[in-house]
Motif scaffolding. Structure first.
Motif, PDB file in Angstrom:
ATOM      1  N   LEU A  32      54.544  -2.416  75.127  1.00 34.42           N
ATOM      2  CA  LEU A  32      55.736  -2.741  74.163  1.00 34.42           C
ATOM      3  C   LEU A  32      55.168  -2.809  72.803  1.00 34.42           C
ATOM      4  CD1 LEU A  32      58.620  -3.216  73.958  1.00 34.42           C
ATOM      5  CD2 LEU A  32      58.357  -5.325  74.632  1.00 34.42           C
ATOM      6  N   ASP A  33      55.605  -2.102  71.947  1.00 35.70           N
ATOM      7  CA  ASP A  33      55.087  -2.023  70.625  1.00 35.70           C
ATOM      8  C   ASP A  33      56.334  -2.357  69.710  1.00 35.70           C
ATOM      9  OD1 ASP A  33      53.616  -1.913  68.340  1.00 35.70           O
ATOM     10  OD2 ASP A  33      52.938   0.223  68.400  1.00 35.70           O
ATOM     11  N   THR A  34      56.185  -3.481  68.828  1.00 38.11           N
ATOM     12  CA  THR A  34      57.218  -3.716  68.220  1.00 38.11           C
ATOM     13  C   THR A  34      56.632  -3.758  66.448  1.00 38.11           C
ATOM     14  OG1 THR A  34      56.636  -6.069  67.714  1.00 38.11           O
ATOM     15  CG2 THR A  34      57.807  -5.724  69.575  1.00 38.11           C
ATOM     16  N   GLY A  35      55.376  -3.084  66.213  1.00 38.18           N
ATOM     17  CA  GLY A  35      54.952  -3.060  64.953  1.00 38.18           C
ATOM     18  C   GLY A  35      53.843  -4.200  64.618  1.00 38.18           C
ATOM     19  N   GLU A  36      54.521  -5.261  64.548  1.00 40.96           N
ATOM     20  CA  GLU A  36      53.584  -6.499  64.747  1.00 40.96           C
ATOM     21  C   GLU A  36      52.922  -6.850  65.578  1.00 40.96           C
ATOM     22  OE1 GLU A  36      55.786  -9.664  61.414  1.00 40.96           O
ATOM     23  OE2 GLU A  36      56.749  -9.330  63.207  1.00 40.96           O
ATOM     24  N   PHE A  37      53.468  -6.772  66.745  1.00 38.63           N
ATOM     25  CA  PHE A  37      52.950  -7.136  68.108  1.00 38.63           C
ATOM     26  C   PHE A  37      52.948  -5.847  69.097  1.00 38.63           C
ATOM     27  CE2 PHE A  37      56.300 -10.457  66.765  1.00 38.63           C
ATOM     28  CZ  PHE A  37      55.557 -11.198  66.033  1.00 38.63           C
ATOM     29  N   ARG A  38      51.731  -5.983  69.852  1.00 36.96           N
ATOM     30  CA  ARG A  38      51.895  -4.849  70.682  1.00 36.96           C
ATOM     31  C   ARG A  38      51.245  -5.483  72.152  1.00 36.96           C
ATOM     32  NH1 ARG A  38      48.368   0.274  69.393  1.00 36.96           N
ATOM     33  NH2 ARG A  38      49.958   0.412  67.971  1.00 36.96           N
ATOM     34  N   PHE A  39      52.264  -5.466  72.999  1.00 34.99           N
ATOM     35  CA  PHE A  39      52.070  -6.133  74.388  1.00 34.99           C
ATOM     36  C   PHE A  39      51.689  -5.226  75.604  1.00 34.99           C
ATOM     37  CE2 PHE A  39      55.542  -8.829  72.201  1.00 34.99           C
ATOM     38  CZ  PHE A  39      54.514  -9.608  71.922  1.00 34.99           C
ATOM     39  N   HIS A  40      50.599  -5.492  76.026  1.00 31.85           N
ATOM     40  CA  HIS A  40      50.417  -4.484  77.211  1.00 31.85           C
ATOM     41  C   HIS A  40      50.141  -5.279  78.615  1.00 31.85           C
ATOM     42  CE1 HIS A  40      48.468  -1.781  73.975  1.00 31.85           C
ATOM     43  NE2 HIS A  40      48.178  -2.905  73.585  1.00 31.85           N
ATOM     44  N   ARG A  41      50.248  -4.369  79.873  1.00 33.36           N
ATOM     45  CA  ARG A  41      49.944  -4.951  81.071  1.00 33.36           C
ATOM     46  C   ARG A  41      48.981  -3.829  81.510  1.00 33.36           C
ATOM     47  NH1 ARG A  41      52.465  -7.135  85.709  1.00 33.36           N
ATOM     48  NH2 ARG A  41      51.174  -7.814  87.322  1.00 33.36           N
ATOM     49  N   LYS A  42      47.740  -4.273  81.766  1.00 34.95           N
ATOM     50  CA  LYS A  42      46.604  -3.453  82.400  1.00 34.95           C
ATOM     51  C   LYS A  42      46.312  -4.080  83.915  1.00 34.95           C
ATOM     52  CE  LYS A  42      46.162  -1.163  78.418  1.00 34.95           C
ATOM     53  NZ  LYS A  42      46.504   0.207  78.134  1.00 34.95           N
ATOM     54  N   CYS A  43      46.359  -3.095  84.880  1.00 36.44           N
ATOM     55  CA  CYS A  43      45.915  -3.606  86.212  1.00 36.44           C
ATOM     56  C   CYS A  43      45.372  -2.435  87.091  1.00 36.44           C
ATOM     57  CB  CYS A  43      47.044  -3.993  86.912  1.00 36.44           C
ATOM     58  SG  CYS A  43      46.813  -4.874  88.554  1.00 36.44           S
ATOM     59  N   LEU A  62      43.109  -9.541  69.462  1.00 36.34           N
ATOM     60  CA  LEU A  62      43.495  -8.917  70.845  1.00 36.34           C
ATOM     61  C   LEU A  62      43.304 -10.396  71.587  1.00 36.34           C
ATOM     62  CD1 LEU A  62      44.527  -6.730  72.863  1.00 36.34           C
ATOM     63  CD2 LEU A  62      41.982  -6.386  73.500  1.00 36.34           C
ATOM     64  N   ILE A  63      44.231 -10.699  72.593  1.00 38.20           N
ATOM     65  CA  ILE A  63      44.157 -11.671  73.302  1.00 38.20           C
ATOM     66  C   ILE A  63      44.246 -11.148  74.786  1.00 38.20           C
ATOM     67  CG2 ILE A  63      45.198 -14.015  74.071  1.00 38.20           C
ATOM     68  CD1 ILE A  63      45.475 -12.836  70.636  1.00 38.20           C
ATOM     69  N   GLY A  64      43.492 -11.364  75.802  1.00 40.89           N
ATOM     70  CA  GLY A  64      43.689 -11.003  77.060  1.00 40.89           C
ATOM     71  C   GLY A  64      43.804 -12.323  77.857  1.00 40.89           C
ATOM     72  N   VAL A  65      44.973 -12.377  78.746  1.00 36.33           N
ATOM     73  CA  VAL A  65      45.183 -13.354  79.703  1.00 36.33           C
ATOM     74  C   VAL A  65      45.010 -12.697  81.036  1.00 36.33           C
ATOM     75  CG1 VAL A  65      46.829 -15.296  80.304  1.00 36.33           C
ATOM     76  CG2 VAL A  65      46.581 -14.303  78.069  1.00 36.33           C
ATOM     77  N   SER A  66      44.288 -13.457  82.002  1.00 40.65           N
ATOM     78  CA  SER A  66      44.143 -12.831  83.216  1.00 40.65           C
ATOM     79  C   SER A  66      45.683 -13.495  84.200  1.00 40.65           C
ATOM     80  CB  SER A  66      42.827 -13.373  83.890  1.00 40.65           C
ATOM     81  OG  SER A  66      42.679 -12.956  85.223  1.00 40.65           O
ATOM     82  N   VAL A 111      47.650  -9.359  81.204  1.00 39.81           N
ATOM     83  CA  VAL A 111      48.503  -9.116  80.073  1.00 39.81           C
ATOM     84  C   VAL A 111      47.638  -9.294  78.615  1.00 39.81           C
ATOM     85  CG1 VAL A 111      50.474 -10.362  78.634  1.00 39.81           C
ATOM     86  CG2 VAL A 111      50.597  -9.780  81.120  1.00 39.81           C
ATOM     87  N   LEU A 112      47.901  -8.361  77.928  1.00 37.89           N
ATOM     88  CA  LEU A 112      47.174  -8.339  76.605  1.00 37.89           C
ATOM     89  C   LEU A 112      48.199  -8.214  75.422  1.00 37.89           C
ATOM     90  CD1 LEU A 112      45.470  -5.659  78.510  1.00 37.89           C
ATOM     91  CD2 LEU A 112      43.733  -7.244  77.130  1.00 37.89           C
ATOM     92  N   LEU A 153      55.813 -12.437  79.610  1.00 39.22           N
ATOM     93  CA  LEU A 153      55.567 -11.019  79.197  1.00 39.22           C
ATOM     94  C   LEU A 153      55.766  -9.996  80.177  1.00 39.22           C
ATOM     95  CD1 LEU A 153      53.236 -11.755  76.209  1.00 39.22           C
ATOM     96  CD2 LEU A 153      55.539 -10.418  75.896  1.00 39.22           C
ATOM     97  N   ALA A 154      54.719 -10.370  81.514  1.00 42.05           N
ATOM     98  CA  ALA A 154      54.774  -9.431  82.435  1.00 42.05           C
ATOM     99  C   ALA A 154      56.042  -9.297  82.836  1.00 42.05           C
ATOM    100  CB  ALA A 154      53.836 -10.167  83.706  1.00 42.05           C
TER     101      ALA A 154
END
Length: 304
Positions: A32-43, A62-66, A111-112, A153-154
């Motif tokens: 999900l990309d807003t321009g200022e923020f980009r959120f990812h779910r990688k699994c 980049l911040i990754g949260v397990s 979640v990144l 976020l997930a």
């Protein structure tokens, strides 16, 4: 049989995503990309090992949260390396300006959060007057606050069609503020100091929230109208109303929906659109969460 050179070339030729992960290893890959923020779910589906290697850039941080326990990675710095185990709520922080190389020695579910350098610079200046944001790189550190936000976020990534831009903006600002306060070069602001909106600011903010339908108003617009920074505005609004802007607006929409359910013949789908929900299923889910019963059942009870 391939020799080492051929194997390396074959691996390098395999498609990678924007964060250096092998796309073929991912069974869940959301963005999900807003321009200022980009959120990812990688699994990943299994525990296959893989590697990440990226050159430095100006993309930001980049911040990754397990989301679960069991991931292990080896991070290289020159000819040295360190190993890190990740439990649920463990995080890592990367500055994209630095080269990054890591062996991912097991599967993962992360979640990144990618924060642009411009956003971090503005947030840093708002909080401390510093013009250059710095976040200390780390890996394997538990952070329950970011762990909770990552769970939210997930769910948001899974339901992007229902994602409120206002809510997503709040999440990004909240995450950036937390990072700067806990891991950055901005001294945390005192939590004991009262931060409340004036009566004029409160009225202006509420009017702007109600005037725009479908969340077509941003926190930045409202904060600017109140002559406040976004992070200060969010804290002040919550301290004044005991709700975040998004929660306050949802309450008003639920109140409006209850009024229409009780005093009109509109269908549930018509009420959903009239109250700013994306569709009837979105309306039913949110109404049920807030009120405790589905809107149809509530209407029958209210009209008896």
């Amino acid at each position: 049989m391939l020799d080492d050179t051929q194997t390396s070339a074959a691996t390098a030729a395999r498609p990678k995503d924007s964060l250096g992960c092998l796309s073929s290893h991912l069974y869940r890959d959301l963005e999900l990309d807003t321009g200022e923020f980009r959120f990812h779910r990688k699994c990943t589906r299994d525990n296959k090992a893989s590697a990440v290697a990226m050159h430095g850039s100006e993309r930001g941080f980049l911040i990754g949260v397990s989301l679960k326990t069991g991931h292990r990675r080896r991070i290289f710095s020159g000819h040295r390396w360190t190993s890190h185990d990740f439990e649920q709520d463990s995080i890592y922080i990367r500055d994209f300006a630095d080269d990054y190389k890591a062996d991912l020695q097991s599967g993962f579910d992360f979640v990144l959060i990618e924060l642009s350098r411009a956003f971090m610079a503005n947030a840093c200046y708002e909080r401390s007057g510093a013009s250059v944001p710095r976040l200390a790189p780390l890996a394997g550190h538990k952070d329950p606050v970011l762990g909770h936000l990552a769970q939210v976020l997930a769910l948001t990534l899974d339901r992007q069609s229902e994602a409120s831009p206002l809510f997503v903006e709040q999440l990004g600002v909240t995450i950036g503020t937390h990072l700067l306060d806990r891991y950055g070069n901005a001294p945390p602001q005192s939590e004991k100091k009262s931060r409340r909106l004036s009566s004029l600011q409160e009225a202006r903010a509420k009017d702007m929230l109600l005037a725009k339908s479908q969340d077509n108003v941003s926190i930045e617009e409202i904060a600017s109208a109140c002559n406040l920074s976004r992070s200060y505005f969010i804290h002040a609004f919550r301290e004044t109303t005991h709700r975040t802007p998004h929660q306050w607006l949802l309450e008003r929409r639920i109140d409006r929906a209850r009024d229409l359910l009780k005093h009109s013949d509109y269908s549930l789908s018509e009420i959903a659109i009239a109250c700013g929900f994306s569709d009837q299923s979105h309306f039913t889910r949110i109404f049920s969460q807030w009120v405790g019963v589905p809107p149809g059942a509530w209407r029958r009870q209210a009209c008896n």
